[in-house]
Scaffold this active site. Structure first.
Site, PDB file in Angstrom:
ATOM      1  N   GLY A   1       0.814  -1.203   0.000  1.00 58.75           N
ATOM      2  CA  GLY A   1       0.000   0.000   0.000  1.00 58.75           C
ATOM      3  C   GLY A   1       0.854   1.262   0.000  1.00 58.75           C
ATOM      4  O   GLY A   1       0.530   2.250  -0.665  1.00 58.75           O
TER       5      GLY A   1
ATOM      6  N   ASN B   1      -7.876   4.408   8.681  1.00 57.25           N
ATOM      7  CA  ASN B   1      -7.328   3.253   9.394  1.00 57.25           C
ATOM      8  C   ASN B   1      -7.422   3.377  10.911  1.00 57.25           C
ATOM      9  O   ASN B   1      -7.357   2.380  11.609  1.00 57.25           O
ATOM     10  CB  ASN B   1      -5.869   3.029   8.982  1.00 57.25           C
ATOM     11  CG  ASN B   1      -5.048   4.290   8.984  1.00 57.25           C
ATOM     12  OD1 ASN B   1      -5.431   5.294   8.380  1.00 57.25           O
ATOM     13  ND2 ASN B   1      -3.932   4.277   9.677  1.00 57.25           N
TER      14      ASN B   1
ATOM     15  N   GLY C   1      -2.100  -6.065   0.089  1.00 55.03           N
ATOM     16  CA  GLY C   1      -2.479  -7.468   0.287  1.00 55.03           C
ATOM     17  C   GLY C   1      -2.671  -7.868   1.735  1.00 55.03           C
ATOM     18  O   GLY C   1      -3.587  -8.614   2.075  1.00 55.03           O
TER      19      GLY C   1
ATOM     20  N   THR D   1      11.651  -7.211 -11.108  1.00 56.59           N
ATOM     21  CA  THR D   1      11.028  -8.520 -11.325  1.00 56.59           C
ATOM     22  C   THR D   1       9.789  -8.634 -10.450  1.00 56.59           C
ATOM     23  O   THR D   1       9.847  -8.368  -9.241  1.00 56.59           O
ATOM     24  CB  THR D   1      12.032  -9.641 -11.006  1.00 56.59           C
ATOM     25  OG1 THR D   1      13.178  -9.442 -11.833  1.00 56.59           O
ATOM     26  CG2 THR D   1      11.435 -11.014 -11.275  1.00 56.59           C
TER      27      THR D   1
ATOM     28  N   CYS E   1       1.664   2.219  12.494  1.00 57.40           N
ATOM     29  CA  CYS E   1       2.819   3.067  12.146  1.00 57.40           C
ATOM     30  C   CYS E   1       3.175   3.992  13.294  1.00 57.40           C
ATOM     31  O   CYS E   1       4.316   4.364  13.479  1.00 57.40           O
ATOM     32  CB  CYS E   1       2.516   3.940  10.943  1.00 57.40           C
ATOM     33  SG  CYS E   1       1.678   3.075   9.657  1.00 57.40           S
TER      34      CYS E   1
HETATM   35  N1  PLP Z   1      -2.809   3.154   3.732  1.00 56.68           N
HETATM   36  C1  PLP Z   1      -3.563   2.799   4.783  1.00 56.68           C
HETATM   37  C2  PLP Z   1      -4.877   3.460   5.005  1.00 56.68           C
HETATM   38  C3  PLP Z   1      -3.098   1.821   5.676  1.00 56.68           C
HETATM   39  O1  PLP Z   1      -3.836   1.487   6.730  1.00 56.68           O
HETATM   40  C4  PLP Z   1      -1.831   1.221   5.422  1.00 56.68           C
HETATM   41  C5  PLP Z   1      -1.270   0.215   6.345  1.00 56.68           C
HETATM   42  O2  PLP Z   1      -1.296   0.370   7.534  1.00 56.68           O
HETATM   43  C6  PLP Z   1      -1.108   1.617   4.282  1.00 56.68           C
HETATM   44  C7  PLP Z   1      -1.623   2.593   3.471  1.00 56.68           C
HETATM   45  C8  PLP Z   1       0.234   1.034   3.987  1.00 56.68           C
HETATM   46  O3  PLP Z   1       0.133  -0.246   3.412  1.00 56.68           O
HETATM   47  P1  PLP Z   1       1.379  -1.244   3.483  1.00 56.68           P
HETATM   48  O4  PLP Z   1       1.491  -1.692   4.901  1.00 56.68           O
HETATM   49  O5  PLP Z   1       1.010  -2.361   2.549  1.00 56.68           O
HETATM   50  O6  PLP Z   1       2.582  -0.503   3.015  1.00 56.68           O
END
Ligand code: PLP
Length: 377
Positions: free
Chosen positions: A69, A153, A202, A239, A327
């Site tokens: 993401g 989130n 994913g 790749t 995070c």
């Molecule tokens: N965007 C949102 C809203 C998320 O909750 C997250 C993951 O916590 C991400 C982006 C980042 O995704 P990834 O962990 O696959 O880098």
């Protein structure tokens, strides 16, 4: 252990692992190789792309596989803004909401620091909603891109994406949405949403960490961030993670099939859990929108407590959840998302987020809601 932190990540589903297994073992070819092993890998990648496109209601060529993401968000925000600025140097503003994931927010700040962009931050209301009026107020002839997440989130608020995207489109401005948390719970048809770009990850869906997707509509110009052999139609060299793409496509397809049933079931569980917490813990407040929220997120503040000590006590009793986004875990600063909702810093510091996947069970939630120390630590 009762795992109520599905917004942070989910375990890989058995069906997903089974679908991936051949591409990690016997069918291990590089999709760019011109022999039979390579061709088998290329075919698997093409099938995965078609399956993702089927869920998004787009063409396979509009699907780019990424490393997750975060990369999808970076590619959308930087890639589209830089391509537009290169075509017309007056396009030097990007619009983001006040509650974006750092993958979007920091991408916008990078454009500000290194590429002469200004960042316009659209405020949210007390429930975390971006109103069409608030977005309209910041759009202008210099806006290169708008990025507003589909679902948040930390508090689960779901944005009126179709309405917001229509506003941007009416002015010819590309609209990106981070659908990482929405996937599996909300419709992802990109035409109905009217978005030009959409990010997925994913590992929030039962696929492994380290695979994601960026949908980019038709002829939208986008500058690649990763240069090399020109894979992914030149949008993302390197790749391809064939097994990851197969896993993501399988997880997304399964989630789409389950969506209606598990959405209604989990929504009902979330609501009774929320009522039990609000009724049982004096002073507890639900954060985010009361109804326009993900089925899977129940987020609270417990004023007068310490969010961290509630989490520690819950973990001692076998319940795993978080104070907000993974995070920001471990940081002392109050969550910028909660402060953007107007929640005072000292209350924001008492936040606890419970997030579920479709396997969540009523007895588990009853057990958590009745934890005696909830809100009193
Ligand atoms: N965007 C949102 C809203 C998320 O909750 C997250 C993951 O916590 C991400 C982006 C980042 O995704 P990834 O962990 O696959 O880098």
């Amino acid at each position: 252990m009762i795992f109520l932190d599905a917004a942070a990540t989910t375990p890989v589903r058995r069906e997903v692992l089974d679908a991936m297994w051949p591409y990690l073992t016997g069918e291990f070819g590089n999709p760019s190789s011109h022999h039979s092993l390579g061709e088998a890998a290329a075919a698997a990648l093409a099938d995965a792309r078609a399956a993702v496109a089927n869920v998004l209601g787009c063409r396979a060529g509009e699907v780019t596989f990424t490393s997750g993401g975060t990369e999808a968000d970076n590619l959308a925000v930087k890639g589209i803004a830089l391509a537009r600025q290169a075509a017309d140097p007056r396009l030097n503003r990007v619009v983001v909401s006040a509650i974006e994931h750092p993958a979007v927010e920091e991408s916008a700040r990078y454009l500000e620091r290194f590429h002469g962009f200004a960042v316009d931050v659209v405020p949210v209301d007390g429930t975390g909603l971006v109103t069409p009026e608030a977005l309209a107020a910041v759009l202008g002839p210099e806006t290169a891109l708008v990025s507003v997440m589909y679902a948040n989130n930390e508090v689960g608020t779901v944005q009126p994406v179709a309405e917001l995207a229509a506003l941007a489109r009416a002015q010819g401005i590309p609209f990106h949405t981070d659908a990482v948390q929405a996937a599996g719970w909300l419709p992802l048809d990109v035409k109905a949403l009217g978005v030009d770009a959409l990010s997925l990850s994913g590992h929030k869906l039962g696929a492994p960490k380290g695979c994601g997707v960026l949908y980019v509509r038709g002829r939208t110009r986008i500058e690649p961030l990763v240069h090399g052999g020109g894979q992914e139609r030149g949008r993302r060299s390197g790749t391809e993670n064939v097994a990851g793409a197969v896993g993501l496509a399988t997880a997304l397809t399964l989630a789409q099939l389950d969506q209606a049933g598990s959405g209604a079931r989990v929504t009902a569980l979330r609501d009774s859990f929320t009522a039990a917490v609000l009724g049982g813990v004096p002073g507890a407040v639900l954060t985010g929108h009361p109804t326009k929220r993900l089925p899977s997120v129940a987020s609270f503040c417990f004023p007068g407590t310490s969010g961290e000590s509630v989490l520690l006590e819950l973990e001692r009793q076998g319940v795993v959840c978080s104070s907000g986004s993974a995070c920001a875990a471990g940081s002392d600063a109050p969550s910028p998302v909660l402060t953007a909702l107007g929640i005072p810093a000292e209350v924001a510091q008492t936040a606890v987020r419970f997030s579920f996947d479709s396997s969540v069970s009523p007895p588990d939630l009853d057990a958590v809601a009745s934890v005696r120390t909830l809100g009193r630590a």
